[in-house]
Structures are given as C-alpha cells and as structure tokens.
Design a protein around this motif. Structure first.
Motif, PDB file in Angstrom:
ATOM      1  N   ARG A 137       1.906   6.595  -6.961  1.00 52.77           N
ATOM      2  CA  ARG A 137       0.891   7.558  -7.399  1.00 52.77           C
ATOM      3  C   ARG A 137       1.407   8.992  -7.283  1.00 52.77           C
ATOM      4  O   ARG A 137       1.197   9.813  -8.178  1.00 52.77           O
ATOM      5  CB  ARG A 137      -0.397   7.390  -6.584  1.00 52.77           C
ATOM      6  CG  ARG A 137      -1.201   6.188  -6.985  1.00 52.77           C
ATOM      7  CD  ARG A 137      -2.439   6.054  -6.129  1.00 52.77           C
ATOM      8  NE  ARG A 137      -3.260   4.930  -6.561  1.00 52.77           N
ATOM      9  CZ  ARG A 137      -4.244   4.418  -5.853  1.00 52.77           C
ATOM     10  NH1 ARG A 137      -4.549   4.926  -4.654  1.00 52.77           N
ATOM     11  NH2 ARG A 137      -4.939   3.398  -6.315  1.00 52.77           N
ATOM     12  N   LEU A 138       2.072   9.288  -6.165  1.00 51.85           N
ATOM     13  CA  LEU A 138       2.645  10.628  -5.986  1.00 51.85           C
ATOM     14  C   LEU A 138       3.745  10.892  -7.015  1.00 51.85           C
ATOM     15  O   LEU A 138       3.811  11.971  -7.606  1.00 51.85           O
ATOM     16  CB  LEU A 138       3.196  10.792  -4.570  1.00 51.85           C
ATOM     17  CG  LEU A 138       2.171  10.919  -3.461  1.00 51.85           C
ATOM     18  CD1 LEU A 138       2.853  10.835  -2.097  1.00 51.85           C
ATOM     19  CD2 LEU A 138       1.401  12.216  -3.595  1.00 51.85           C
ATOM     20  N   ASP A 153      -1.510  -2.400  -7.740  1.00 52.83           N
ATOM     21  CA  ASP A 153      -2.909  -2.329  -7.336  1.00 52.83           C
ATOM     22  C   ASP A 153      -3.620  -3.657  -7.593  1.00 52.83           C
ATOM     23  O   ASP A 153      -4.415  -4.106  -6.764  1.00 52.83           O
ATOM     24  CB  ASP A 153      -3.611  -1.192  -8.077  1.00 52.83           C
ATOM     25  CG  ASP A 153      -4.948  -0.849  -7.449  1.00 52.83           C
ATOM     26  OD1 ASP A 153      -5.002  -0.683  -6.212  1.00 52.83           O
ATOM     27  OD2 ASP A 153      -5.942  -0.765  -8.189  1.00 52.83           O
ATOM     28  N   ARG A 184       2.315   1.655  -3.482  1.00 53.65           N
ATOM     29  CA  ARG A 184       1.322   2.181  -4.416  1.00 53.65           C
ATOM     30  C   ARG A 184       1.102   3.678  -4.204  1.00 53.65           C
ATOM     31  O   ARG A 184       1.024   4.450  -5.162  1.00 53.65           O
ATOM     32  CB  ARG A 184      -0.001   1.432  -4.262  1.00 53.65           C
ATOM     33  CG  ARG A 184      -1.061   1.885  -5.254  1.00 53.65           C
ATOM     34  CD  ARG A 184      -2.390   1.247  -5.013  1.00 53.65           C
ATOM     35  NE  ARG A 184      -2.910   1.642  -3.712  1.00 53.65           N
ATOM     36  CZ  ARG A 184      -4.005   1.135  -3.157  1.00 53.65           C
ATOM     37  NH1 ARG A 184      -4.692   0.204  -3.773  1.00 53.65           N
ATOM     38  NH2 ARG A 184      -4.424   1.557  -1.981  1.00 53.65           N
ATOM     39  N   ASP A 185       1.011   4.101  -2.943  1.00 54.45           N
ATOM     40  CA  ASP A 185       0.794   5.522  -2.651  1.00 54.45           C
ATOM     41  C   ASP A 185       1.949   6.375  -3.173  1.00 54.45           C
ATOM     42  O   ASP A 185       1.737   7.443  -3.763  1.00 54.45           O
ATOM     43  CB  ASP A 185       0.620   5.741  -1.149  1.00 54.45           C
ATOM     44  CG  ASP A 185      -0.693   5.192  -0.617  1.00 54.45           C
ATOM     45  OD1 ASP A 185      -1.577   4.855  -1.429  1.00 54.45           O
ATOM     46  OD2 ASP A 185      -0.815   5.073   0.620  1.00 54.45           O
ATOM     47  N   VAL A 186       3.175   5.902  -2.970  1.00 56.26           N
ATOM     48  CA  VAL A 186       4.343   6.660  -3.431  1.00 56.26           C
ATOM     49  C   VAL A 186       4.418   6.650  -4.957  1.00 56.26           C
ATOM     50  O   VAL A 186       4.761   7.671  -5.568  1.00 56.26           O
ATOM     51  CB  VAL A 186       5.640   6.122  -2.781  1.00 56.26           C
ATOM     52  CG1 VAL A 186       6.875   6.716  -3.432  1.00 56.26           C
ATOM     53  CG2 VAL A 186       5.632   6.413  -1.292  1.00 56.26           C
ATOM     54  N   ILE A 227       1.839   1.116 -11.125  1.00 56.45           N
ATOM     55  CA  ILE A 227       0.703   1.371 -10.220  1.00 56.45           C
ATOM     56  C   ILE A 227      -0.387   0.334 -10.463  1.00 56.45           C
ATOM     57  O   ILE A 227      -0.924  -0.256  -9.523  1.00 56.45           O
ATOM     58  CB  ILE A 227       0.146   2.798 -10.402  1.00 56.45           C
ATOM     59  CG1 ILE A 227       1.156   3.834  -9.918  1.00 56.45           C
ATOM     60  CG2 ILE A 227      -1.187   2.957  -9.677  1.00 56.45           C
ATOM     61  CD1 ILE A 227       0.842   5.265 -10.349  1.00 56.45           C
ATOM     62  N   LEU A 284       0.836  -1.206   0.000  1.00 56.27           N
ATOM     63  CA  LEU A 284       0.000   0.000   0.000  1.00 56.27           C
ATOM     64  C   LEU A 284       0.870   1.254   0.000  1.00 56.27           C
ATOM     65  O   LEU A 284       0.579   2.221  -0.705  1.00 56.27           O
ATOM     66  CB  LEU A 284      -0.941  -0.007   1.205  1.00 56.27           C
ATOM     67  CG  LEU A 284      -2.045  -1.062   1.175  1.00 56.27           C
ATOM     68  CD1 LEU A 284      -2.705  -1.176   2.545  1.00 56.27           C
ATOM     69  CD2 LEU A 284      -3.064  -0.755   0.097  1.00 56.27           C
ATOM     70  N   ALA A 285       1.944   1.229   0.787  1.00 57.28           N
ATOM     71  CA  ALA A 285       2.871   2.366   0.817  1.00 57.28           C
ATOM     72  C   ALA A 285       3.522   2.548  -0.553  1.00 57.28           C
ATOM     73  O   ALA A 285       3.651   3.674  -1.049  1.00 57.28           O
ATOM     74  CB  ALA A 285       3.932   2.154   1.888  1.00 57.28           C
TER      75      ALA A 285
END
Length: 152
Positions: free
Chosen positions: A87-88, A138, A83-85, A134, A80-81
């Motif tokens: 995306r950023l 995901d 994926r979040d990074v 991503i 999850l971390a």
C-alpha cells in the motif's frame, strides 16, 4: 470464534471506547449549581472494562496472526506486513506519476512549462500491478481471517 469475528469485535470495542471517551469529557466538568448529564466516574469505570476486554482481544488476535500459516505468504503477520508495504509502495508510485499532463499548471505561453522527470506511463503500469498485488494479498488475508480460529 473465528479471527474475522474477533476483528469485528475489536473494531466495535474501539468505537465504544471512543464514544465513552467523548461522553466522559462532556460529563467530567460542569457548571456550579448544575448537575452533570451523566456520571463521569461510572462512564470511566465502564471504559476501563471495555479497554480490558479490548486488550485481551488484541493479544489473542496478535497471537493468532503470528501463528497462522498462509503457505507462500508466510504467517498472517507476514502477509499483513506485505500488504501494508504494498500500500505504501503504491502510494509512492502514484504520487511520483502525478497527473502526467504535459504543461500542467501553465496558464500563459510566457510561463514555463512543467515536464515530468519520470516515465509516467511506466509508473502507472507499475501502480496497476501493485494495486492488483494488494487486492490478491488482501483477499488471501480475508479468507484466512474467516478460516482461522482465534487462539487463547
């Protein structure tokens, strides 16, 4: 219960709390001589129950995320971390690429032409690679959500 089901319940509970909050605010104050449309105290008690359920659900989800291993991705929390990074990072790269049109914003020949200080084509290629990463991360997360059992 599978993790994916718990995530759906969490989203539902969050929506429910938001709906109750709006109803509480609408019923908490009323004009003298009128009666409120709903009992704000009863709505507040209901919101408290939903919030308690939500807290328990979030704790269980977090515990599960920290425990479930996803192979090379590490734990679900690690994925999850990641994926979040990603995306950023994708957001930053696509913003840096801009629209890539040479002379963008120039209306008259006498105006200064805007030029890109960065290699737009390379940034767009990089953005495409990030978007694929991503999607892949995901997809692995979603698969794990449907395979993993929610911990107590």
């Amino acid at each position: 219960m599978k993790l994916a089901e718990a995530l759906t319940e969490r989203a539902e509970a969050t929506r429910r709390v938001e709906q109750l909050r709006a109803r509480i605010v609408g019923s908490a104050r009323y004009q003298e001589g009128e009666t409120p449309s709903e009992d704000a105290a009863q709505l507040l008690a209901e919101a408290g129950e939903v919030l308690s359920t939500l807290e328990t659900l979030i704790r269980r989800i977090n515990r599960t995320n920290a425990t479930v291993e996803m192979g090379a991705d590490g734990t679900l929390t690690d994925a999850l971390a990641r994926r979040d990074v990603l995306r950023l990072r994708h957001s930053v790269v696509t913003a840096a690429a801009g629209n890539g049109e040479r002379g963008y914003g120039r209306q008259l020949r006498s105006e200064l032409m805007m030029l890109s200080a960065l290699p737009v084509a390379e940034l767009r290629d990089q953005a495409d690679v990030l978007a694929r990463e991503i999607r892949e991360v995901d997809m692995r997360i979603q698969r794990t959500n449907w395979e993993a059992d929610l911990l107590d």
